[in-house]
Design an enzyme around this catalytic site. Structure first.
Site, short mmCIF file in Angstrom:
data_model
loop_
_atom_site.label_atom_id
_atom_site.label_comp_id
_atom_site.label_asym_id
_atom_site.label_seq_id
_atom_site.Cartn_x
_atom_site.Cartn_y
_atom_site.Cartn_z
CB SER A 195 38.66 0.69 -17.88
OG SER A 195 39.66 0.58 -16.92
NE ARG A 231 46.56 -8.40 -9.88
CZ ARG A 231 46.15 -7.49 -10.75
NH1 ARG A 231 46.52 -7.57 -12.02
NH2 ARG A 231 45.41 -6.49 -10.36
CB SER A 277 37.06 -3.32 -6.34
OG SER A 277 37.28 -4.04 -7.54
CD GLN A 285 40.09 -5.26 -11.72
OE1 GLN A 285 40.31 -6.06 -10.80
NE2 GLN A 285 41.02 -4.85 -12.55
CG ASP A 319 45.06 1.58 -12.49
OD1 ASP A 319 45.20 0.82 -11.51
OD2 ASP A 319 44.24 1.37 -13.39
NE ARG A 337 50.92 -1.27 -10.31
CZ ARG A 337 49.91 -1.17 -11.17
NH1 ARG A 337 48.86 -0.43 -10.86
NH2 ARG A 337 49.96 -1.78 -12.33
C1 S3P Z 1 39.87 -1.43 -13.40
C2 S3P Z 1 39.69 -1.20 -12.06
C3 S3P Z 1 40.80 -0.98 -11.11
C4 S3P Z 1 42.10 -0.68 -11.83
C5 S3P Z 1 42.33 -1.57 -13.02
C6 S3P Z 1 41.20 -1.43 -14.01
C7 S3P Z 1 38.68 -1.64 -14.26
O1 S3P Z 1 40.98 -2.16 -10.34
O2 S3P Z 1 43.18 -0.78 -10.94
O3 S3P Z 1 43.55 -1.26 -13.65
O4 S3P Z 1 38.81 -1.57 -15.50
O5 S3P Z 1 37.60 -1.89 -13.71
P1 S3P Z 1 40.14 -2.43 -8.98
O6 S3P Z 1 38.73 -2.63 -9.35
O7 S3P Z 1 40.76 -3.67 -8.40
O8 S3P Z 1 40.37 -1.22 -8.12
#
Ligand code: S3P
Length: 431
Positions: free
Chosen positions: A23, A122, A167, A169, A317, A348
């Site tokens: 990340s 996705r 989230s 992301q 994760d 998963r």
């Molecule tokens: C991540 C956020 C998580 C995680 C992903 C990396 C990131 O996803 O599962 O592997 O770097 O912001 P989500 O934001 O969908 O929870």
């Protein structure tokens, strides 16, 4: 097709430094590409996912030099990106695709973004929807829920957005769009998610405020300078060796310089409650840098745990590997509120329950998690991981404590997050 063959292990001993955090590596490339001047990244994660991010920024006209885990970016400022002649390809990386949508929405040119077969399945709507509220025009299959997406140039305005799902992301996509939008972009989180984007903003001196569960940035932001970023080891990669060290008898493993950002350490908290013998010694980190430390893991008898609520995003994760730990813990482990696991690199919830059941575990899938009864002896067998890196590595750890040989098929995607996983594992296995 690559496969991973794992034999039962007698004991695990040794010291490892896991590769850089995924990340943080993505975010360092993104911010370094928007900065003015040189950004150096140390201990960058040289994996397929992070290289996809580098290649996208190269296609957007940024000069990036990468050798192994060292990266140098010659940034030319916030408004220096150029339209790409090629369709931008995020490969297998959901983080690249989702965060980039925010950044691309703020550019004065049109872009197209795609990914590999798994990523094209996705959901992207979670990012497209709030970006559209900011004024972005994003089009693509299934009402712009799926890649490939076309991102047209539009003026963005800041919004206040309550995240319907926790989230990082989505939060990060909106914060990056917020750098280019007019006015305040405020995000309200239902529960805390990884805050690497906020920390990276602060490292690059981009003003960003956080009050309770509200994070905001006021755009358009002033130009900012490049800097050096030190990436800690990825706790999500360390997780496989943490659980392996706990489960394999007579083991002692030292994992050095692992990232210990509290928004990522949910697994350590849960394992602590399960009775894990884990020693954490924090290393001093300069102000504004991500916290890290050394972890020593000793084999331990585990008891069952209940995981739900705010813990879930802090270890999102790590559920596949926690499921493996729970098969060896005394009692019934309950995991709830983790429905997002269904839309990761694979479903998963399904993949772990099918595979662990085949190995002899008592695991029942639920809509939002599992019920796992332990301890149960596991038996080695041939398993599919559906091309999911974290499922593959979790099953490899299960194989260490199973009777007989475990063969995991279709494991090439381990390289998306942890190139060298197999050799690290071999290094620890002692006769
Ligand atoms: C991540 C956020 C998580 C995680 C992903 C990396 C990131 O996803 O599962 O592997 O770097 O912001 P989500 O934001 O969908 O929870």
């Amino acid at each position: 097709m690559k496969k991973l063959i794992v034999h039962p292990a007698v004991k695990l001993r040794g010291t490892l430094e896991v590769p850089g955090d995924k990340s943080i590596s993505h975010r360092a490339v993104m911010l370094g590409s928007l900065a003015y001047g040189t950004t150096r990244i140390r201990h960058f994660l040289n994996s397929a996912d992070c290289v996809s991010t580098i290649n996208i920024f190269r296609n957007l006209g940024v000069r990036i030099y990468q050798k192994g885990d060292q990266v140098a970016i010659t940034g030319r400022g916030l408004n220096s990106l150029k339209p790409s002649v090629k369709i931008l390809d995020a490969g297998n990386s959901g983080t690249t695709a989702r965060i980039l949508l925010g950044l691309l929405a703020g550019q004065p040119f049109t872009s197209e973004l795609t990914g590999d077969q798994s990523l094209r399945r996705r959901p992207m709507k979670r990012v497209v929807l709030p970006l559209s509220k900011m004024g972005a025009r994003i089009t693509g299959p299934e009402e712009a829920n799926l890649l490939p997406l076309k991102i047209e140039t539009r003026k963005l305005s800041g919004i206040t957005y309550h995240l319907p799902i926790a989230s990082a992301q989505v939060k990060s996509a909106l914060l990056l769009a917020g750098l280019f939008a007019e006015g305040e972009t405020k995000i309200i989180e239902p529960s805390p998610t990884r805050d690497h984007t906020e920390k990276m903003f602060s490292a690059f001196s981009i003003p960003c405020t956080k009050r309770d569960n509200k994070i905001s940035v006021v755009g358009p932001v002033s130009p900012f300078r490049g800097r050096t970023i030190q990436v800690p080891g990825d706790i999500s990669s360390a997780a496989f060796f943490i659980v392996a060290g706990l489960l394999v008898p007579d083991s002692k493993i030292l994992l050095k310089k692992v990232g210990l950002n509290p928004t990522r350490t949910g697994l350590l908290d849960v394992l602590g409650k399960m009775g894990a013998r884990l020693r954490i010694s924090r290393v001093k980190t300069p102000k504004g840098m991500e916290p890290s430390g050394n972890l020593t893991i000793f084999s331990s008898g585990l008891r069952a745990a209940k995981v739900e609520g705010e813990l879930v995003p802090r270890m999102i994760d790590e559920f596949p590997i926690l499921a493996v730990a729970a098969t060896q813990a005394q009692g019934t482990t309950l995991i709830r509120g983790a429905q997002d696991l269904k839309v990761k690199e694979s479903d998963r919830i399904l993949m772990m329950s099918v595979s662990l059941k085949k190995m002899g575990a008592h695991i029942e899938p639920r809509e939002d998690g599992w019920v796992i009864q332990g301890p149960t002896p596991l038996k080695g067998c041939r398993l599919s991981c559906a091309g999911d890196h974290r499922v593959a590595m979790s099953l490899a750890v299960a194989g260490l404590v199973a009777k007989g040989t475990t063969t995991i098929l279709d494991t090439e995607n381990i390289d998306t997050s942890f190139p060298g996983f197999e050799s690290c594992l071999k290094k620890l296995i002692k006769p």
